[in-house]
Enzyme design. Structure first.
Site, PDB file in Angstrom:
ATOM      1  N   HIS A 148       0.827  -1.221   0.000  1.00  0.00           N
ATOM      2  CA  HIS A 148       0.000   0.000   0.000  1.00  0.00           C
ATOM      3  C   HIS A 148       0.856   1.264   0.000  1.00  0.00           C
ATOM      4  O   HIS A 148       0.351   2.338  -0.323  1.00  0.00           O
ATOM      5  CB  HIS A 148      -1.070  -0.021   1.109  1.00  0.00           C
ATOM      6  CG  HIS A 148      -0.621   0.388   2.480  1.00  0.00           C
ATOM      7  ND1 HIS A 148      -0.286  -0.512   3.467  1.00  0.00           N
ATOM      8  CD2 HIS A 148      -0.479   1.602   3.050  1.00  0.00           C
ATOM      9  CE1 HIS A 148       0.035   0.134   4.578  1.00  0.00           C
ATOM     10  NE2 HIS A 148      -0.072   1.421   4.351  1.00  0.00           N
TER      11      HIS A 148
ATOM     12  N   ASP B  13       1.171  -7.609   2.451  1.00  0.00           N
ATOM     13  CA  ASP B  13       1.294  -6.179   2.147  1.00  0.00           C
ATOM     14  C   ASP B  13       2.762  -5.764   1.976  1.00  0.00           C
ATOM     15  O   ASP B  13       3.327  -5.072   2.821  1.00  0.00           O
ATOM     16  CB  ASP B  13       0.623  -5.375   3.272  1.00  0.00           C
ATOM     17  CG  ASP B  13       0.323  -3.949   2.848  1.00  0.00           C
ATOM     18  OD1 ASP B  13       0.880  -3.487   1.832  1.00  0.00           O
ATOM     19  OD2 ASP B  13      -0.464  -3.278   3.556  1.00  0.00           O
TER      20      ASP B  13
ATOM     21  N   SER C 263       3.933   2.420   8.476  1.00  0.00           N
ATOM     22  CA  SER C 263       3.717   1.404   7.458  1.00  0.00           C
ATOM     23  C   SER C 263       4.996   1.198   6.669  1.00  0.00           C
ATOM     24  O   SER C 263       5.634   2.162   6.255  1.00  0.00           O
ATOM     25  CB  SER C 263       2.597   1.821   6.512  1.00  0.00           C
ATOM     26  OG  SER C 263       1.383   1.376   7.021  1.00  0.00           O
TER      27      SER C 263
HETATM   28  N1  ARG Z   1      -4.839   0.700   7.701  1.00  0.00           N
HETATM   29  C1  ARG Z   1      -3.537   0.750   7.121  1.00  0.00           C
HETATM   30  C2  ARG Z   1      -2.960   2.170   7.226  1.00  0.00           C
HETATM   31  O1  ARG Z   1      -3.525   2.993   7.894  1.00  0.00           O
HETATM   32  C3  ARG Z   1      -3.503   0.203   5.742  1.00  0.00           C
HETATM   33  C4  ARG Z   1      -4.220   1.029   4.701  1.00  0.00           C
HETATM   34  C5  ARG Z   1      -4.158   0.478   3.307  1.00  0.00           C
HETATM   35  N2  ARG Z   1      -5.082  -0.602   3.070  1.00  0.00           N
HETATM   36  C6  ARG Z   1      -6.401  -0.456   2.708  1.00  0.00           C
HETATM   37  N3  ARG Z   1      -7.141  -1.526   2.528  1.00  0.00           N
HETATM   38  N4  ARG Z   1      -6.962   0.716   2.481  1.00  0.00           N
HETATM   39  O2  ARG Z   1      -2.353   2.737   6.373  1.00  0.00           O
HETATM   40  N1  ASP Z   2      -1.456   1.599   8.124  1.00  0.00           N
HETATM   41  C1  ASP Z   2      -0.725   2.688   8.739  1.00  0.00           C
HETATM   42  C2  ASP Z   2       0.284   3.310   7.757  1.00  0.00           C
HETATM   43  O1  ASP Z   2       0.092   3.303   6.573  1.00  0.00           O
HETATM   44  C3  ASP Z   2      -0.066   2.239  10.003  1.00  0.00           C
HETATM   45  C4  ASP Z   2      -0.965   2.405  11.189  1.00  0.00           C
HETATM   46  O2  ASP Z   2      -1.750   3.366  11.235  1.00  0.00           O
HETATM   47  O3  ASP Z   2      -0.831   1.608  12.109  1.00  0.00           O
HETATM   48  O4  ASP Z   2       1.228   3.957   8.141  1.00  0.00           O
END
Ligand code: ARG
Ligand code: ASP
Length: 669
Positions: free
Chosen positions: A84, A206, A605
């Protein structure tokens, strides 16, 4: 009476003392934590983490793109980050003929590695406390200018720690020739999609693989076919042995934004005002987009990335609200402030602090709310934005690729109506009120714009000028948009933030038991903890490891997010995991993701997660939903970060990507 105060004090400090695994520590000051880290299983020294005289782990960590982390895993510039995090670059390289998002990509040779225009990574060269230099009159500009001259590709920033009680200079070296080496298909890299986002048990692979290139002198250089793979000072060895519950873990990366020291007024704003407003508005937008996506496969693709990014924070805020409620953060903060106030009462330098802070919140909450309302409603609309761009002579052809007029029209109607409804009395732009009155309703005004703008179609967009109704709408709302209120958090508004400096100083004097770490601000930090499950609900324990068996259990060709690649199904059928098979709970399987207690946030991330010997055991990519209030209050019993197991990364590179030649340059342990 005295005993009671003492007891409450003790309780307070117990509640707020940085507990076992809370904290994001500055690497140059890690000596204060090293004893604790070593007692928990860390086998290296502080100099291994950060050293400016010889190579240390910091030389293997990069700020990736605009807000992710990446890590070096070979002496030839090979780099890992999340799928991502690489998504934008991968999407930009993709076309119908070369759909790397859907099918993945593996370069097969150095020549096949694909340059990513606009992608850059930065190494931290050094950090330095410059509080005294600034206090004695040196200007920040001077300090920064001098640091930038230290080497090729250098840039520098001065960042506040503890709201400016300390100021640190960060000197970075930026590389701009970064190439895509490989990525799994989205059905692995984004497996579970938005459905599983922020959720455990998780089965997302990921990760994506890049390589940094440099000039012949190993210095940063703009893209050139003559560039050579960058030879980093240090790279992470990779552990193929895996982890088990209780094992030490450390995360080294760039967390973006936390606010652990804010007073109750800030928590009240987040919990009662800001998060609920933003959640409700995004629910409306997501409903409209989802419905359109379900009706038309073309729209599904056009709005996939937009949907994902709207849904990501939307889901996070919901977890945050629940978490704050469950922890009683607001009440705890109020009690803490009362105790503080009685201590500060006899100290002239601090006794008025809380009152001043509260007054500042009272003055600024309203305008900040209005800024957020703009940002979440009228500023999200695409047609007006495109029209403004076109009127300024910029091409919007690219944007039109992922644009649907009717979807944006529906969004515009819903968002303008909410904008008007939620705006405090007397704060609507007058020109907007005139327009709405002229057309009779917000819907009618939007229809006028969406029926008549030349930006409706890519072919006529270039003819858009300032008199175009969409451009005119944009100008009307943009003019009154209080962009001066768009800072990271309400508490970072200058008028509020200035009080946090003496407040933090006072807290450090008063609350001696609390271990203070600076809030995250996208500077390099160390977080440490251990592999651990947690009690998800009464009677429901979540174990910290998932496996390929769980991927297959979720497999459903009918559901986009759970459509497992056929190759993975075949491998699972044959159980031919090769060197990647391990025994888990008495069965042969492949590990996929694991949980740990590290304190992380957005920006972490892609961060390396390492074991006590400094070997890479995974790549951090998320937190569980119920952890997300950790940006305001960290709860060690429930907060967990989610990493993709490095053994799954190796498995996918080898068995799905057919790219095991990459192993030759890695240091596998
Ligand atoms: N929750 C994670 C972060 O805050 C991953 C986001 C990307 N994945 C998604 N399905 N949108 O960045
Ligand atoms: N998914 C988040 C990021 O892209 C990490 C988090 O918020 O824990 O940095």
């Amino acid at each position: 009476m005295k005993r009671k105060v003492l007891l409450t004090l003790l309780l307070c400090s117990f509640i707020f003392t940085a507990s076992a695994d809370e904290g994001m520590w500055l690497p140059s000051l890690i000596s204060s934590r090293i004893k604790d880290m070593r007692s928990k299983g860390f086998r290296l020294t502080e100099k291994d983490i950060y050293d400016i005289n010889r190579a240390s782990l910091k030389d293997a960590v990069v700020l990736f793109g605009r807000g992710c982390t990446g890590e070096l895993i070979s002496p030839e510039g090979l780099l890992l980050t999340n799928h991502h995090c690489g998504y934008g670059a991968i999407q930009a390289l993709s076309s119908l003929e070369h759909d790397y998002l859907t099918y993945g990509f593996w370069a097969q040779s150095r020549q096949g590695e694909l340059p990513c225009e606009g992608l850059e990574v930065s190494f931290l060269v050094r950090m330095e406390d410059v509080t005294d230099r600034i206090a004695t009159g040196q200007s920040e500009k001077e300090i920064i200018a001098a640091a930038c001259k230290e080497g090729k590709g250098f840039y520098a920033q001065i960042e506040n720690m503890y709201y400016g009680n300390q100021k640190f200079l960060f000197v970075y070296r930026r590389f701009t020739d970064v190439r895509l080496v490989g990525t799994p298909p989205s059905a692995i890299g984004k497996f579970g999609g938005d459905t599983d986002n922020w959720i455990w048990p998780r089965h997302t692979g990921d990760f994506s693989v890049f390589r940094i290139y440099a000039g012949a002198d190993n210095e940063p250089a703009d893209y050139s076919p003559q560039n050579k793979p960058y030879r980093p000072k240090r790279h992470f060895p990779i552990s193929t042995k895996g982890v088990k519950e209780g094992d030490f873990t450390m995360i080294y990366g760039f967390p973006g934004n936390t606010q652990e020291y804010v007073i109750s007024d800030a928590v009240d704003y987040i919990y009662n005002i800001s998060d609920p407003m933003k959640i409700a508005l995004r629910t409306k937008r997501l409903d409209i987009i989802t419905k359109a996506q379900e009706s038309d496969p073309k729209i599904r693709i056009q709005y996939a990335a937009k949907h994902a990014s709207i849904a990501n924070a939307w889901k996070k805020w919901q977890g945050e609200v629940l978490g704050i409620k469950r922890l009683g953060t607001l009440e705890k903060k109020l009690r803490y402030e009362q105790e503080f106030a009685s201590w500060a009462a006899s100290r002239p330098e601090y006794c008025h602090l809380l009152d001043s802070m509260k007054a500042a919140y009272n003055r600024n909450r309203g305008p900040y709310y209005i800024g957020e309302l703009y940002a979440e409603t009228v500023m999200t609309l695409e047609l007006p934005k495109m029209a403004a761009m076109a009127a300024a002579g910029k091409s919007v052809v690219q944007l039109h690729k992922d644009f649907n007029l009717e979807v944006d029209r529906a969004l515009a109607k819903a968002m303008l109506a909410e904008f008007v409804r939620l705006m405090p009395e007397g704060k609507l732009p007058e020109a907007l009120e005139v327009k709405v009155a002229q057309f009779g309703s917000t819907d009618a005004y939007i229809d006028h714009i969406y029926n008549n703008s030349l930006c409706r179609e890519a072919a006529t967009a270039a003819q858009c000028d300032k008199s175009d109704p969409a451009a005119e709408f944009y100008a009307i709302v943009r003019k009154e948009y209080p962009s001066q209120y768009r800072v990271r958090n309400l508490s970072n508004l200058a008028e509020i933030q200035r009080w946090y400096r003496p407040y933090l100083k006072a807290l450090m004097e008063w609350d001696g038991k609390r271990s203070f770490y600076p809030d995250a601000n996208l500077t390099l930090r160390v977080a440490y903890g251990s592999v651990a499950g947690y009690e998800y609900a009464d009677g429901e324990w979540h174990v910290p490891q998932t496996t390929i068996d769980g991927i297959i259990a979720k497999d459903n060709p009918e559901i986009y997010d759970y459509n497992v690649p056929q190759r993975l199904r075949d491998i699972y059928q044959s159980k031919d995991y090769g060197r990647h098979g391990v025994m888990i709970d008495g069965r042969k399987s492949v590990p996929v993701c694991f949980l740990a207690t590290n304190h992380t946030t957005g920006g972490n991330s892609g961060s390396p997660i390492i074991n006590g010997r400094g070997e890479l055991i995974g790549i951090n990519f998320d937190r569980t939903w119920r952890s997300t209030m950790s940006d305001v209050e960290f709860d060690p019993t429930i907060c967990r970060n989610i990493s993709v197991d490095i053994r799954y990364v190796l498995f996918v590179i080898d068995r799905i990507g057919g790219a095991s030649y990459l192993f030759d340059e890695m240091t596998l342990k």
